[in-house]
Design a protein around this motif. Structure first.
Motif, PDB file in Angstrom:
ATOM      1  N   ASP A  21      -0.484  -4.229  15.765  1.00 13.95           N
ATOM      2  CA  ASP A  21      -0.285  -2.799  16.021  1.00 13.95           C
ATOM      3  C   ASP A  21       0.699  -2.214  14.997  1.00 13.95           C
ATOM      4  OD1 ASP A  21      -0.177  -0.317  17.121  1.00 13.95           O
ATOM      5  OD2 ASP A  21       0.868  -0.904  18.959  1.00 13.95           O
ATOM      6  N   VAL A  22       0.276  -2.210  13.762  1.00 15.57           N
ATOM      7  CA  VAL A  22       1.114  -1.733  12.650  1.00 15.57           C
ATOM      8  C   VAL A  22       0.246  -0.822  11.784  1.00 15.57           C
ATOM      9  CG1 VAL A  22       2.390  -2.461  10.583  1.00 15.57           C
ATOM     10  CG2 VAL A  22       2.577  -3.796  12.672  1.00 15.57           C
ATOM     11  N   GLY A  23       0.847   0.209  11.218  1.00 19.04           N
ATOM     12  CA  GLY A  23       0.064   1.214  10.507  1.00 19.04           C
ATOM     13  C   GLY A  23      -0.565   0.750   9.199  1.00 19.04           C
ATOM     14  N   GLN A  24       0.086  -0.159   8.475  1.00 23.09           N
ATOM     15  CA  GLN A  24      -0.421  -0.546   7.152  1.00 23.09           C
ATOM     16  C   GLN A  24      -0.420  -2.066   7.044  1.00 23.09           C
ATOM     17  OE1 GLN A  24       1.040   2.864   4.378  1.00 23.09           O
ATOM     18  NE2 GLN A  24       2.755   2.280   5.638  1.00 23.09           N
ATOM     19  N   VAL A  25      -1.598  -2.626   6.871  1.00 17.44           N
ATOM     20  CA  VAL A  25      -1.753  -4.083   6.930  1.00 17.44           C
ATOM     21  C   VAL A  25      -2.234  -4.589   5.576  1.00 17.44           C
ATOM     22  CG1 VAL A  25      -2.872  -5.992   8.148  1.00 17.44           C
ATOM     23  CG2 VAL A  25      -2.422  -3.836   9.357  1.00 17.44           C
ATOM     24  N   GLY A  26      -1.568  -5.608   5.060  1.00 20.10           N
ATOM     25  CA  GLY A  26      -2.010  -6.239   3.822  1.00 20.10           C
ATOM     26  C   GLY A  26      -2.610  -7.601   4.122  1.00 20.10           C
ATOM     27  N   VAL A  27      -3.730  -7.912   3.500  1.00 17.88           N
ATOM     28  CA  VAL A  27      -4.294  -9.265   3.592  1.00 17.88           C
ATOM     29  C   VAL A  27      -4.107  -9.873   2.211  1.00 17.88           C
ATOM     30  CG1 VAL A  27      -6.370 -10.627   3.982  1.00 17.88           C
ATOM     31  CG2 VAL A  27      -5.932  -8.589   5.378  1.00 17.88           C
ATOM     32  N   ASN A  28      -3.191 -10.809   2.111  1.00 19.92           N
ATOM     33  CA  ASN A  28      -2.774 -11.372   0.820  1.00 19.92           C
ATOM     34  C   ASN A  28      -2.248 -10.294  -0.126  1.00 19.92           C
ATOM     35  OD1 ASN A  28      -3.509 -14.025   1.607  1.00 19.92           O
ATOM     36  ND2 ASN A  28      -5.645 -13.517   1.182  1.00 19.92           N
ATOM     37  N   VAL A  29      -1.800  -9.196   0.449  1.00 15.79           N
ATOM     38  CA  VAL A  29      -1.168  -8.097  -0.299  1.00 15.79           C
ATOM     39  C   VAL A  29       0.164  -7.837   0.393  1.00 15.79           C
ATOM     40  CG1 VAL A  29      -1.336  -5.654  -0.931  1.00 15.79           C
ATOM     41  CG2 VAL A  29      -3.384  -7.086  -0.954  1.00 15.79           C
ATOM     42  N   PRO A  30       1.273  -8.116  -0.287  1.00 16.05           N
ATOM     43  CA  PRO A  30       2.546  -8.089   0.429  1.00 16.05           C
ATOM     44  C   PRO A  30       3.046  -6.688   0.784  1.00 16.05           C
ATOM     45  CG  PRO A  30       2.885  -8.590  -1.894  1.00 16.05           C
ATOM     46  CD  PRO A  30       1.406  -8.557  -1.682  1.00 16.05           C
ATOM     47  N   ILE A  31       2.774  -5.713  -0.104  1.00 17.89           N
ATOM     48  CA  ILE A  31       3.285  -4.351   0.152  1.00 17.89           C
ATOM     49  C   ILE A  31       2.085  -3.406   0.130  1.00 17.89           C
ATOM     50  CG2 ILE A  31       4.876  -2.555  -0.629  1.00 17.89           C
ATOM     51  CD1 ILE A  31       6.704  -4.598  -1.690  1.00 17.89           C
TER      52      ILE A  31
END
Ligand code: NAD
Length: 519
Positions: free
Chosen positions: A452-462
């Motif tokens: 439940d987070v607005g911005q999600v990285g998959v193998n992307v840290p920022i």
């Protein structure tokens, strides 16, 4: 050599620890197209975070000056909102070129006042520039909707129209990018803009204002005031201001959201964060450790999207010693020094706060694997430096987990499974950003959908979205309902007018009044 260039070019008076008020350069106000010296009796010192030398002073604008600024915005709104969209687009096309041409100059001013490395400061400008480039697509972004033949001879269509004077209040950590999230999007839609940059890093905003003027923005379309609480209250209360964009801490953001909303304004408020990086044991180790270290310690951890918390799942906990080795290898130095990886924190108070949060972790039973508190930087002994710090065995009840540290500190928790990691992240009050590191598509998908987070990285840290999307922090990291830039940014800075028109053929003229609802 670079340091001396900065000194002579941007702030010729730099380097005086003791000064008389007349000998230190001052930051001007930008009112009605003129850069003017404030008549304020209250001024704040601006320090170089690498040395703590006073480099200039910024005024707390007087009530009269703030009124003059907002009146200028109000006057300019009448003509600016009627300016053709193609003319506004042309100004921002010239603006993006000017920013590109001056990126190094802007970056130097950021490094001098904010402390981040020059390369990172260029990144700060570049990510803001991308928003300006996006604003140049306004001719498509601002299109309304149409539906012909809603009933016989009747069509409905909508216009997106500007809302009036808008205001922006910005934090210290991105002196270029965050102002550029705000006034270009607001102004290209036809609004005029009052900007109050962070009083700790105002120079970059002033350079950006000058470039916008050079790009052809008419007098009064952008005004810049300086100050702290009084300026913020002024913005929240002035009836001519219709919308407020805020980025900064929760303390200020929740207050501004409440006060501005009560006064009937639109408010979008991006606030603090505690971003978790979940490391699965199947992740590409080399890549993941490098990503984690870069995202935790880059900009000395003073990014709202910094990965400040790692959750090592299962066997990934064995990677801790290597993580520490990589963090140790980063070079702590003044931001204008070649090879610097980690610059100073913004102020001695920020350094003391970060150090005390590190100590709180130790006192509460966490393990300090790497301690950056006593770092010494040759030639910069008075700077606000903290070296990369890693604290492991952290649990959710600890102060260092509950508070946003906003420094080069990575805290590490462990979890037995992906479900446990998701549970941890979802129980943290913040919802700005997160990342998962894995080579398993199903795990990545599960995490992206359940977290439940607005911005999600998959193998992307920022995972900060490019401006054709919006910056979508959620829960405790955001107040409001429309986010910054992208489609939502256009929504925030426009209101919709709906027109329903009927053009009947002669022979369809009504023969008597219609008194019932049309069906
Ligand atoms: P800050 O809240 O101290 O200052 C931000 C602005 O608010 C400044 O212009 C300041 O003058 C004003 N301000 C400060 N305290 C105030 C108060 N009590 N009442 C009214 N106005 C006040 O924030 P900062 O220290 O400059 O920036 C760091 C914070 O910003 C961190 O919490 C970081 O996570 C957050 N941030 C969030 C995002 C995001 O997009 N979510 C981006 C960057 C920074």
């Amino acid at each position: 050599a670079l340091r001396s260039v900065l000194r002579t070019k941007v702030h010729p008076q730099i380097g005086r620890l003791c000064y008389s008020s007349s000998s230190v350069s001052t930051v001007k106000l930008f009112i009605d197209g003129k850069f003017v010296e404030s008549k304020s009796s209250e001024w704040l010192d601006i320090h170089n975070p690498a040395t703590n030398e006073v480099i200039s002073r910024v005024p707390k604008a007087t009530q009269e000056e703030m009124l003059a600024a907002v009146d200028s915005c109000s006057r300019a709104f009448h003509s600016w909102s009627e300016t053709s969209i193609l003319s506004r687009q042309q100004i921002f096309l010239r603006y993006q070129q000017l920013i590109k041409d001056n990126i190094k100059e802007l970056a130097k001013s950021i490094t001098l006042e904010q402390g981040k490395t020059l390369a990172d400061a260029e990144g700060d400008v570049f990510r803001g520039l991308q928003v300006v480039e996006h604003a140049c697509s306004i001719t498509s972004l601002m299109l309304g909707e149409t539906l012909p033949s809603i009933t016989k001879d009747m069509d409905t269509y909508t216009y997106r129209l500007p809302i009036g004077v808008c205001a922006g209040i910005t934090p210290f950590n991105f002196p270029a990018m965050i102002p550029l999230w705000m006034f270009p999007m607001g102004m290209v839609c036809g609004n005029t803009y009052l900007l109050k940059p962070s009083e700790r890093v105002p120079t970059c905003a002033m350079l950006l204002a000058k470039m916008l003027q050079d790009a052809g923005a008419p007098d009064g379309t952008l005004n810049v005031i300086h100050g702290q609480h009084a300026a913020v209250n002024f913005i929240c209360d002035h009836p001519a201001i219709k919308a407020i964009s805020f980025v900064g801490s929760n303390q200020a953001g929740e207050y501004i959201y409440e006060r501005g909303s009560k006064n009937g304004k639109r408010v979008q408020s991006n606030m603090g964060a505690k971003n978790h990086g979940v490391v699965m044991p199947d992740a590409n180790k080399e890549n993941t450790l490098n990503q984690l270290v870069g995202a935790a310690f880059g900009a000395a951890g003073q990014r709202c999207m910094a990965l400040s918390t790692a959750i090592l799942v299962g066997e990934a906990r064995c990677w801790l010693p290597e993580l520490v080795e990589r963090a140790k290898a980063l070079r702590v130095n003044a931001g204008d020094q070649a090879g610097a990886d980690v610059g100073p924190l913004i102020s001695p108070q920020a350094r003391d706060r970060v150090c005390s949060l590190i100590q709180s972790g130790v006192d509460e039973g966490a393990q300090l694997l790497l301690d950056g508190r006593n770092v010494k930087v040759k030639g910069y002994e008075n700077g606000n430096f903290v070296g990369p710090t890693i604290i492991s065995n952290v649990t959710p009840g600890m102060k260092c987990y509950k508070e946003e540290i906003f420094g080069p500190v990575l805290i590490v928790l462990e979890a037995d499974s992906l479900d446990d990691a998701i549970h941890l992240v979802n129980n943290n009050p913040y919802g700005n950003g997160t990342a998962i590191f894995t080579t398993n598509g199903a795990a990545a998908r599960k995490y992206s959908h359940e977290v439940d987070v607005g911005q999600v990285g998959v193998n992307v840290p920022i995972p900060v979205p490019l401006p054709m999307f919006s910056f979508t922090g959620s829960r405790g990291s955001f107040r409001g309902d429309t986010n910054f830039y992208g489609k939502q940014g256009i929504q925030f800075y426009t209101q919709i007018k709906t027109i329903t028109s009927q053009w009947k053929a002669e022979d369809a003229t009504l023969k008597s009044p219609a008194v019932t609802m049309p069906t």
